[in-house]
Scaffold this motif. Structure first.
Motif, mmCIF file in Angstrom:
data_model
loop_
_atom_site.group_PDB
_atom_site.id
_atom_site.type_symbol
_atom_site.label_atom_id
_atom_site.label_comp_id
_atom_site.label_asym_id
_atom_site.label_seq_id
_atom_site.Cartn_x
_atom_site.Cartn_y
_atom_site.Cartn_z
ATOM 1 N N ASN A 1 0.994 -1.410 -0.025
ATOM 2 C CA ASN A 1 -0.104 0.012 -0.115
ATOM 3 C C ASN A 1 0.793 1.186 -0.020
ATOM 4 O OD1 ASN A 1 -1.657 2.111 0.782
ATOM 5 N ND2 ASN A 1 -2.980 0.855 1.903
ATOM 6 N N LEU A 2 0.885 1.955 -1.185
ATOM 7 C CA LEU A 2 1.750 3.106 -1.329
ATOM 8 C C LEU A 2 1.321 4.111 -0.291
ATOM 9 C CD1 LEU A 2 4.121 4.773 -2.599
ATOM 10 C CD2 LEU A 2 2.211 5.522 -4.338
ATOM 11 N N SER A 3 0.155 4.322 -0.059
ATOM 12 C CA SER A 3 -0.363 5.524 1.030
ATOM 13 C C SER A 3 0.247 4.964 2.453
ATOM 14 C CB SER A 3 -1.977 5.396 1.113
ATOM 15 O OG SER A 3 -2.255 6.472 1.807
ATOM 16 N N TYR A 4 0.266 3.843 2.732
ATOM 17 C CA TYR A 4 0.501 3.288 4.175
ATOM 18 C C TYR A 4 2.229 3.550 4.139
ATOM 19 C CZ TYR A 4 1.844 0.641 8.012
ATOM 20 O OH TYR A 4 2.461 0.090 9.260
ATOM 21 N N PHE A 5 2.910 3.340 3.005
ATOM 22 C CA PHE A 5 4.447 3.604 3.228
ATOM 23 C C PHE A 5 4.576 5.040 3.197
ATOM 24 C CE2 PHE A 5 7.965 4.906 0.463
ATOM 25 C CZ PHE A 5 9.170 4.416 1.154
ATOM 26 N N SER A 6 3.904 5.864 2.437
ATOM 27 C CA SER A 6 4.253 7.394 2.170
ATOM 28 C C SER A 6 3.960 8.036 3.928
ATOM 29 C CB SER A 6 3.207 7.953 1.199
ATOM 30 O OG SER A 6 3.669 7.574 0.184
ATOM 31 N N LYS A 7 2.672 7.497 4.436
ATOM 32 C CA LYS A 7 2.312 8.168 5.872
ATOM 33 C C LYS A 7 3.455 7.607 6.651
ATOM 34 C CE LYS A 7 -2.596 8.164 4.762
ATOM 35 N NZ LYS A 7 -4.069 7.617 5.186
ATOM 36 N N LEU A 8 3.767 6.352 6.713
ATOM 37 C CA LEU A 8 4.797 6.004 7.809
ATOM 38 C C LEU A 8 6.125 6.878 7.312
ATOM 39 C CD1 LEU A 8 5.691 3.849 9.829
ATOM 40 C CD2 LEU A 8 6.353 2.329 8.047
ATOM 41 N N PHE A 9 6.511 6.834 6.224
ATOM 42 C CA PHE A 9 7.594 7.709 6.165
ATOM 43 C C PHE A 9 7.679 8.936 6.424
ATOM 44 C CE2 PHE A 9 10.957 9.836 3.519
ATOM 45 C CZ PHE A 9 11.913 8.866 3.428
ATOM 46 N N LYS A 10 6.752 9.649 6.216
ATOM 47 C CA LYS A 10 6.418 10.969 6.494
ATOM 48 C C LYS A 10 6.609 11.127 8.013
ATOM 49 C CE LYS A 10 4.308 15.448 5.859
ATOM 50 N NZ LYS A 10 3.499 16.146 4.591
ATOM 51 N N ARG A 11 5.623 10.320 8.850
ATOM 52 C CA ARG A 11 5.883 10.169 10.188
ATOM 53 C C ARG A 11 7.011 10.160 10.880
ATOM 54 N NH1 ARG A 11 2.266 5.856 11.878
ATOM 55 N NH2 ARG A 11 4.324 4.680 12.124
ATOM 56 N N GLU A 12 7.995 9.080 10.296
ATOM 57 C CA GLU A 12 9.228 8.743 10.914
ATOM 58 C C GLU A 12 10.250 9.912 10.378
ATOM 59 O OE1 GLU A 12 9.336 6.811 13.269
ATOM 60 O OE2 GLU A 12 7.345 6.345 13.245
ATOM 61 N N VAL A 13 10.156 10.291 9.106
ATOM 62 C CA VAL A 13 11.150 11.120 8.662
ATOM 63 C C VAL A 13 11.161 12.360 8.656
ATOM 64 C CG1 VAL A 13 12.939 11.300 6.626
ATOM 65 C CG2 VAL A 13 11.818 9.171 7.113
ATOM 66 N N GLY A 14 9.700 12.893 8.655
ATOM 67 C CA GLY A 14 9.393 14.202 8.822
ATOM 68 C C GLY A 14 9.240 14.799 7.286
ATOM 69 N N LEU A 15 9.727 14.279 6.211
ATOM 70 C CA LEU A 15 9.386 14.612 4.839
ATOM 71 C C LEU A 15 8.537 13.471 4.217
ATOM 72 C CD1 LEU A 15 12.877 15.722 3.985
ATOM 73 C CD2 LEU A 15 10.966 17.236 4.387
ATOM 74 N N SER A 16 7.747 13.979 3.054
ATOM 75 C CA SER A 16 7.359 12.587 2.165
ATOM 76 C C SER A 16 8.384 12.015 1.251
ATOM 77 C CB SER A 16 6.321 13.566 1.009
ATOM 78 O OG SER A 16 7.110 14.326 0.237
ATOM 79 N N PRO A 17 8.041 10.837 0.855
ATOM 80 C CA PRO A 17 9.312 10.233 0.395
ATOM 81 C C PRO A 17 9.698 11.011 -0.901
ATOM 82 C CG PRO A 17 7.416 8.634 0.710
ATOM 83 C CD PRO A 17 6.956 9.926 1.081
ATOM 84 N N ALA A 18 8.491 11.414 -1.781
ATOM 85 C CA ALA A 18 8.832 12.084 -2.904
ATOM 86 C C ALA A 18 9.728 13.366 -2.516
ATOM 87 C CB ALA A 18 7.755 12.642 -3.689
ATOM 88 N N LEU A 19 9.362 14.212 -1.547
ATOM 89 C CA LEU A 19 10.481 15.432 -1.140
ATOM 90 C C LEU A 19 11.597 14.704 -0.838
ATOM 91 C CD1 LEU A 19 10.414 18.497 -1.223
ATOM 92 C CD2 LEU A 19 9.197 18.140 1.134
ATOM 93 N N TYR A 20 11.867 13.829 0.043
ATOM 94 C CA TYR A 20 13.020 13.122 0.567
ATOM 95 C C TYR A 20 13.972 13.073 -0.823
ATOM 96 C CZ TYR A 20 16.422 10.622 3.049
ATOM 97 O OH TYR A 20 17.547 10.123 3.664
ATOM 98 N N LYS A 21 13.129 12.191 -1.785
ATOM 99 C CA LYS A 21 13.863 11.820 -3.069
ATOM 100 C C LYS A 21 14.437 13.128 -3.819
ATOM 101 C CE LYS A 21 13.489 8.601 -7.137
ATOM 102 N NZ LYS A 21 14.624 8.008 -6.638
ATOM 103 N N ASN A 22 13.687 14.228 -4.053
ATOM 104 C CA ASN A 22 13.872 15.290 -4.883
ATOM 105 C C ASN A 22 13.649 16.578 -3.931
ATOM 106 O OD1 ASN A 22 14.387 17.257 -6.574
ATOM 107 N ND2 ASN A 22 13.047 16.570 -8.432
ATOM 108 N N PRO A 23 14.593 16.818 -3.159
ATOM 109 C CA PRO A 23 14.303 17.880 -2.362
ATOM 110 C C PRO A 23 14.180 19.468 -3.014
ATOM 111 C CG PRO A 23 16.510 17.199 -1.928
ATOM 112 C CD PRO A 23 15.901 16.597 -2.813
ATOM 113 N N PHE A 24 14.131 19.464 -4.329
ATOM 114 C CA PHE A 24 14.069 20.541 -5.042
ATOM 115 C C PHE A 24 12.544 20.809 -5.772
ATOM 116 C CE2 PHE A 24 18.443 19.361 -5.605
ATOM 117 C CZ PHE A 24 18.947 20.354 -4.996
ATOM 118 N N LEU A 25 11.812 19.703 -4.863
ATOM 119 C CA LEU A 25 10.456 19.890 -5.576
ATOM 120 C C LEU A 25 9.696 21.185 -5.131
ATOM 121 C CD1 LEU A 25 9.193 16.105 -5.501
ATOM 122 C CD2 LEU A 25 9.753 17.346 -7.529
ATOM 123 N N THR A 26 10.087 21.849 -3.883
ATOM 124 C CA THR A 26 9.285 22.448 -3.085
ATOM 125 C C THR A 26 9.357 23.961 -3.806
ATOM 126 O OG1 THR A 26 11.227 23.288 -1.837
ATOM 127 C CG2 THR A 26 9.902 21.696 -0.988
#
Length: 83
Positions: free
Chosen positions: A58-83
């Protein structure tokens, strides 16, 4: 892991929690997130491909878990220039 040690999964989880203050699931997630961070930085695959390769159905579960633990979405972590 529990079966390899002739233990029930619940008993192993209780032992891990006593020693580490984390459940087996929390420890597994921590390990998977370390690998996810490495893959997101080094692997050209997209976020969903990496999540599925790590065993997340479940991609949604992965994304929520990642954001909760890391503080960034996986997409933003992968490419910090997205902001």
């Amino acid at each position: 892991m529990a079966v390899e040690r002739n233990l029930s999964p619940r008993y192993l989880s209780n032992l891990l929690k006593q020693e580490t203050v984390k459940t087996a699931v929390e420890l597994i997630h921590r390990s998977l997130l370390v690998e996810a961070k490495n893959q997101l930085r080094m692997n050209p695959q997209n976020v969903s491909e990496i999540a599925f390769a790590l065993g997340f159905d479940n991609l949604s579960y992965f994304s929520k878990l990642f954001k909760r633990e890391v503080g960034l979405s996986p997409a933003l972590y992968k490419n910090p220039f997205l902001t």
